[in-house]
Design an enzyme around this catalytic site. Structure first.
Site, short mmCIF file in Angstrom:
data_model
loop_
_atom_site.label_atom_id
_atom_site.label_comp_id
_atom_site.label_asym_id
_atom_site.label_seq_id
_atom_site.Cartn_x
_atom_site.Cartn_y
_atom_site.Cartn_z
N GLN A 18 30.61 -23.44 -32.39
CA GLN A 18 31.73 -24.21 -32.95
C GLN A 18 31.99 -25.53 -32.22
O GLN A 18 32.64 -26.41 -32.78
CB GLN A 18 33.00 -23.35 -32.94
CG GLN A 18 32.89 -22.17 -33.89
CD GLN A 18 34.11 -21.28 -33.85
OE1 GLN A 18 34.17 -20.34 -33.07
NE2 GLN A 18 35.09 -21.54 -34.70
N HIS A 110 28.68 -14.83 -30.28
CA HIS A 110 29.88 -15.21 -31.04
C HIS A 110 29.44 -15.67 -32.44
O HIS A 110 29.27 -16.86 -32.68
CB HIS A 110 30.64 -16.31 -30.30
CG HIS A 110 32.04 -16.53 -30.82
ND1 HIS A 110 33.14 -16.57 -29.99
CD2 HIS A 110 32.52 -16.73 -32.07
CE1 HIS A 110 34.23 -16.79 -30.71
NE2 HIS A 110 33.87 -16.90 -31.99
N ASN A 153 31.63 -11.02 -29.88
CA ASN A 153 32.93 -11.47 -30.38
C ASN A 153 33.22 -10.88 -31.76
O ASN A 153 32.38 -10.98 -32.66
CB ASN A 153 32.93 -13.00 -30.49
CG ASN A 153 34.23 -13.51 -31.09
OD1 ASN A 153 35.27 -13.51 -30.43
ND2 ASN A 153 34.20 -13.92 -32.35
N GLU A 154 34.38 -10.30 -31.89
CA GLU A 154 34.85 -9.80 -33.18
C GLU A 154 33.76 -9.09 -33.98
O GLU A 154 33.34 -9.57 -35.04
CB GLU A 154 35.46 -10.93 -34.02
CG GLU A 154 36.74 -11.47 -33.42
CD GLU A 154 37.51 -12.41 -34.36
OE1 GLU A 154 36.95 -12.83 -35.39
OE2 GLU A 154 38.66 -12.73 -34.03
#
Ligand code: BGC
Length: 410
Positions: A18, A110, A153-154
């Protein structure tokens, strides 16, 4: 008494894809722009080169922790070929954080994967777990001095993304919409409801993620002294009248399956943005409201308190808030939201929930998985010049950190 101890971590989070830019060997880079409605990450915030500047802004504001990630696609751009130069790059990032007195929290995966693995089905590839383990073994030596590591992540959003990507590959999606965006739209609600009531695709997608996490925890416990956990997207679901049973069912498929798989971890990473009610027939869409955020979710700063209480009740582990924030162009709203979220956190701590730190999402306005519109950052970034402009919320959060929560009252 502020409720926040002197070693409480106060910081912000980012994710490699990101913010870094030009993540050329990743599955995300390969898929961007292929579907209508999907923007390119491009140079992103150029944090691959500017991480020192990012960390300087963070530390100068008064924060003491930074969560960032290591990009698997850079470490292993070709299957079985590990880049020593990229390992050295991430080691330099860790050393920079340590040099600045920032506690690093390092994420190992991620959402983005190496493109070669993506082409073989990503997390659904038969050897994905083994391959992740091999990558984690390569990364372990550069983690010296790091205390906090998030393996994946998540995983619950990752499972959702994998499902959407499969649907896109089968030509079943008209246009791209990240599952992190417009999370309360009717379409997303439909999918989440399906997740809870159909043959639970998310659990089927969850299995390799759980196995990969467990393998990574074992490797890191054997080879390093880090604390290991993973970070779950917490829905902070509550029951509307008559929705009590459905709440348990939906919450299990959405997050409890991952929270329960945290057994043996050192902490649980909580990521909370909004809250949603569950009625007898499933999730209840939020009505249109002027305070709703740029990603369509409801303005619910109280979600953080609900989320940490639930995560801690299910796992029995200490909590690290690895993400919490709001997509808004109005920085005053960001401050108001964060203030209320932190009040809720403090109350949960007063009630006995053990919380080690608060890492705001996000340090920078960044690439929101196909979209550049949502503004989550404490710092604005000019995408042509890469000039960083801190918003008032950065100084505000820094003052909260320096006063150990005292500033919340002011
Ligand atoms: C993710 C981030 C994302 C954020 C805001 C989380 O789902 O971990 O990558 O940008 O929420 O939507």
């Amino acid at each position: 008494m502020t409720g926040f101890s002197s070693d409480f971590l106060w910081g912000a989070s980012t994710a490699p894809h990101q913010v870094e830019g030009s993540n050329l060997a990743s599955d995300w880079w390969a898929r961007e722009g292929l579907m209508p409605g999907m923007e390119l990450s491009g140079d992103a915030c150029d944090s691959y080169h500017r991480y020192r500047e990012d960390m300087t802004l963070l530390v100068e504001a008064g924060l003491n922790a930074y969560r960032f990630g290591i990009e698997w696609a850079r470490i292993e751009p070709r299957e079985g070929h590990f880049s020593r130069a990229e390992l050295a790059h991430y080691r330099r990032m860790i050393e920079t954080a340590l040099e600045f007195g920032l506690t690093p929290a390092v994420t190992l995966q991620h959402f983005s994967l190496p493109a070669w693995l993506g082409a073989r089905g990503g997390w659904s590839a038969p050897d994905a777990v083994e391959l992740f383990g091999r990558y984690v073994e390569k990364v372990a030596p550069i983690l010296e001095g790091v205390e906090w590591v998030v393996t994946i992540n998540e995983p619950n959003m990752m499972a959702m993304m994998s499902m959407l990507q499969d649907q896109a590959a089968r030509g079943e999606l008209g246009e791209w919409q990240s599952p992190t965006v417009d999370a309360d739209s009717e379409r997303a609600v439909e999918q989440t409801t399906n997740v809870a009531s159909l043959p639970v695709p998310s659990v089927e997608y969850a299995q390799p993620l759980i196995a990969a996490h467990r393998a990574a925890v074992d490797i890191l416990h054997a080879r390093t002294s880090v604390k290991v956990g993973w970070s779950i997207a917490n829905g902070a679901f509550t029951a509307a009248p008559g929705g009590e049973e459905k709440l348990v069912e939906i919450r299990y498929a959405y997050e409890d399956v991952y929270l329960e798989a945290s057994l043996g971890d050192d902490f649980t990473g909580v990521q909370s943005y909004s809250s949603q009610q569950v009625g007898p027939d499933g999730l209840i869409p939020h009505p249109e409201h002027p305070d709703n955020t740029m990603v369509g979710s409801a303005y619910r700063p109280d979600s953080l308190g609900i989320a940490v209480r639930h995560a801690s009740a299910v796992t029995g582990l200490p909590v690290l808030v690895t993400e919490n924030g709001i997509a808004t162009a109005d920085d005053e709203r960001r401050i108001a939201y964060t203030r209320e979220a932190l009040e809720g956190l403090r109350e949960a701590m007063a009630d006995g929930v053990q919380v080690n730190g608060y890492l705001h999402w996000s340090l920078l306005d960044n690439y929101e998985w196909g979209h550049w519109g949502p503004k989550f950052g404490l710092i604005a970034v000019d995408r042509e010049t890469f000039v960083r402009t801190p918003k008032p919320s950065l100084a505000w959060l820094g003052a909260v950190a320096r006063t150990r929560g005292g500033q919340l009252a002011g």
